[in-house]
Design a protein around this motif. Structure first.
Motif, short mmCIF file in Angstrom:
data_model
loop_
_atom_site.label_atom_id
_atom_site.label_comp_id
_atom_site.label_asym_id
_atom_site.label_seq_id
_atom_site.Cartn_x
_atom_site.Cartn_y
_atom_site.Cartn_z
N ALA A 17 -20.13 6.20 -51.78
CA ALA A 17 -20.75 5.06 -52.47
C ALA A 17 -22.24 5.25 -52.68
CB ALA A 17 -20.50 3.77 -51.69
N GLY A 18 -22.84 6.24 -52.00
CA GLY A 18 -24.27 6.49 -52.15
C GLY A 18 -25.12 5.44 -51.46
N GLY A 19 -26.40 5.37 -51.82
CA GLY A 19 -27.30 4.37 -51.26
C GLY A 19 -28.05 4.85 -50.04
N ALA A 20 -28.80 3.92 -49.45
CA ALA A 20 -29.67 4.26 -48.31
C ALA A 20 -28.88 4.72 -47.10
CB ALA A 20 -30.54 3.06 -47.95
N VAL A 21 -27.73 4.09 -46.85
CA VAL A 21 -26.91 4.47 -45.70
C VAL A 21 -26.45 5.91 -45.83
CG1 VAL A 21 -24.75 4.02 -44.47
CG2 VAL A 21 -26.15 2.10 -45.24
N ALA A 22 -26.07 6.29 -47.05
CA ALA A 22 -25.63 7.67 -47.29
C ALA A 22 -26.76 8.66 -47.04
CB ALA A 22 -25.11 7.81 -48.72
N GLU A 23 -27.98 8.31 -47.49
CA GLU A 23 -29.13 9.19 -47.28
C GLU A 23 -29.45 9.33 -45.80
OE1 GLU A 23 -31.07 11.14 -49.24
OE2 GLU A 23 -29.56 10.77 -50.77
N ASP A 24 -29.38 8.23 -45.05
CA ASP A 24 -29.65 8.28 -43.61
C ASP A 24 -28.64 9.18 -42.91
OD1 ASP A 24 -31.80 6.61 -43.85
OD2 ASP A 24 -30.74 4.79 -43.22
N LEU A 25 -27.37 9.05 -43.28
CA LEU A 25 -26.34 9.87 -42.66
C LEU A 25 -26.51 11.34 -43.01
CD1 LEU A 25 -23.84 10.06 -40.91
CD2 LEU A 25 -22.44 9.53 -42.92
N LEU A 26 -26.88 11.61 -44.25
CA LEU A 26 -27.14 13.00 -44.65
C LEU A 26 -28.28 13.58 -43.85
CD1 LEU A 26 -26.80 15.47 -46.51
CD2 LEU A 26 -28.35 14.34 -48.11
N ASP A 27 -29.38 12.82 -43.70
CA ASP A 27 -30.53 13.31 -42.94
C ASP A 27 -30.15 13.57 -41.48
OD1 ASP A 27 -32.08 13.13 -45.19
OD2 ASP A 27 -32.99 11.20 -44.66
N SER A 28 -29.37 12.66 -40.90
CA SER A 28 -28.97 12.81 -39.50
C SER A 28 -28.08 14.03 -39.32
CB SER A 28 -28.24 11.55 -39.02
OG SER A 28 -29.07 10.42 -39.08
N THR A 29 -27.10 14.18 -40.21
CA THR A 29 -26.18 15.31 -40.10
C THR A 29 -26.91 16.63 -40.31
OG1 THR A 29 -24.43 13.90 -41.01
CG2 THR A 29 -23.99 16.24 -40.91
N THR A 30 -27.83 16.66 -41.27
CA THR A 30 -28.61 17.87 -41.51
C THR A 30 -29.44 18.25 -40.30
OG1 THR A 30 -28.73 17.41 -43.90
CG2 THR A 30 -30.35 18.92 -43.00
N ALA A 31 -30.10 17.25 -39.68
CA ALA A 31 -30.94 17.52 -38.53
C ALA A 31 -30.12 18.08 -37.37
CB ALA A 31 -31.66 16.24 -38.09
N VAL A 32 -28.96 17.47 -37.11
CA VAL A 32 -28.14 17.91 -35.98
C VAL A 32 -27.56 19.30 -36.24
CG1 VAL A 32 -26.03 17.46 -34.69
CG2 VAL A 32 -27.59 15.58 -35.21
N LEU A 33 -26.96 19.51 -37.42
CA LEU A 33 -26.32 20.79 -37.71
C LEU A 33 -27.35 21.93 -37.81
CD1 LEU A 33 -23.39 20.41 -40.28
CD2 LEU A 33 -23.31 21.17 -37.90
N SER A 34 -28.48 21.68 -38.45
CA SER A 34 -29.48 22.74 -38.56
C SER A 34 -30.05 23.09 -37.19
CB SER A 34 -30.60 22.35 -39.53
OG SER A 34 -31.26 21.19 -39.07
N GLY A 35 -30.15 22.09 -36.31
CA GLY A 35 -30.60 22.36 -34.95
C GLY A 35 -29.61 23.19 -34.18
#
Length: 206
Positions: free
Chosen positions: A185-203
């Motif tokens: 659905a997109g939106g701010a929630v989607a962006e927050d989840l993307l940022d969180s997942t990126t931070a965890v996986l890249s770490g």
């Protein structure tokens, strides 16, 4: 006297057939994205492409074959983009390089929303259709092998110590699919989840 030309072991399909296949794929992609997989018939695809059912069955065994071929095209495009990005990010520090590459793997352009929904629909159909779940799993393994090959050749830093490239690829793809389901659905929630997942996986991977 020059020797006669050697015939290839596997002759290329005629150019006309390649063109027919491409038109069927293009028509199917448009219909699947606008109407949905379940509500699109083979007749609909043939009519949109301007071909008969005979032309369809000379290229694809079923509507599922057609959809899997479309997914193969999409996956190949994403893998190619990742290889190009890996080459472009060679000079970056390892952690920043890992972050950018993981984000590229996970992020979905808004124009791809229809593909997300189509992929999720396919998952549901496959889970309820005898034989299709196995074919979906085979497709997943093929994509995972392709990504693992890229990780081994160009992105070894995304393979954690003690893990194989195949295992890292499986985790990345599973994370991507879960993210797609949660962010369609997109939106701010989607962006927050993307940022969180990126931070965890890249770490973890970097």
């Amino acid at each position: 006297m020059n020797p006669p030309p050697v015939e290839p072991a596997s002759p290329r399909p005629p150019r006309r057939r390649i063109h027919t296949r491409a038109r069927l794929l293009a028509a199917a992609g448009e219909l699947f994205l606008t109407v949905g997989f379940a509500r699109t018939s083979i007749e609909d695809v043939c009519a949109a492409a301007g071909y008969t059912r005979g032309a369809f069955y000379s290229n694809f065994g079923s509507k599922e074959d057609l959809l899997l071929a479309l997914f193969d095209e999409q996956a190949a495009g994403r893998i190619a983009e990742l290889e190009e990005l890996a080459a472009a990010c060679e000079a970056l520090a390892p952690q920043e390089r890992a972050r950018r590459l993981v984000e590229a793997l996970l992020r979905v352009d808004p124009a791809e929303t229809g593909w997300i929904l189509l992929f999720l629909e396919f998952r549901l159909v496959a889970a309820r259709t005898d034989g299709l779940a196995a074919r979906a799993a085979a497709h997943d393994r093929a994509v995972s092998r392709a990504l693992a090959d890229v990780l081994e050749r160009a992105l070894p830093e995304l393979v954690p110590p003690g893990a194989t490239a195949r295992q890292a690829a499986a985790v990345i793809l599973a994370a991507r699919e879960g993210l797609l389901a949660r962010t369609a659905a997109g939106g701010a929630v989607a962006e927050d989840l993307l940022d969180s997942t990126t931070a965890v996986l890249s770490g973890l991977l970097g």
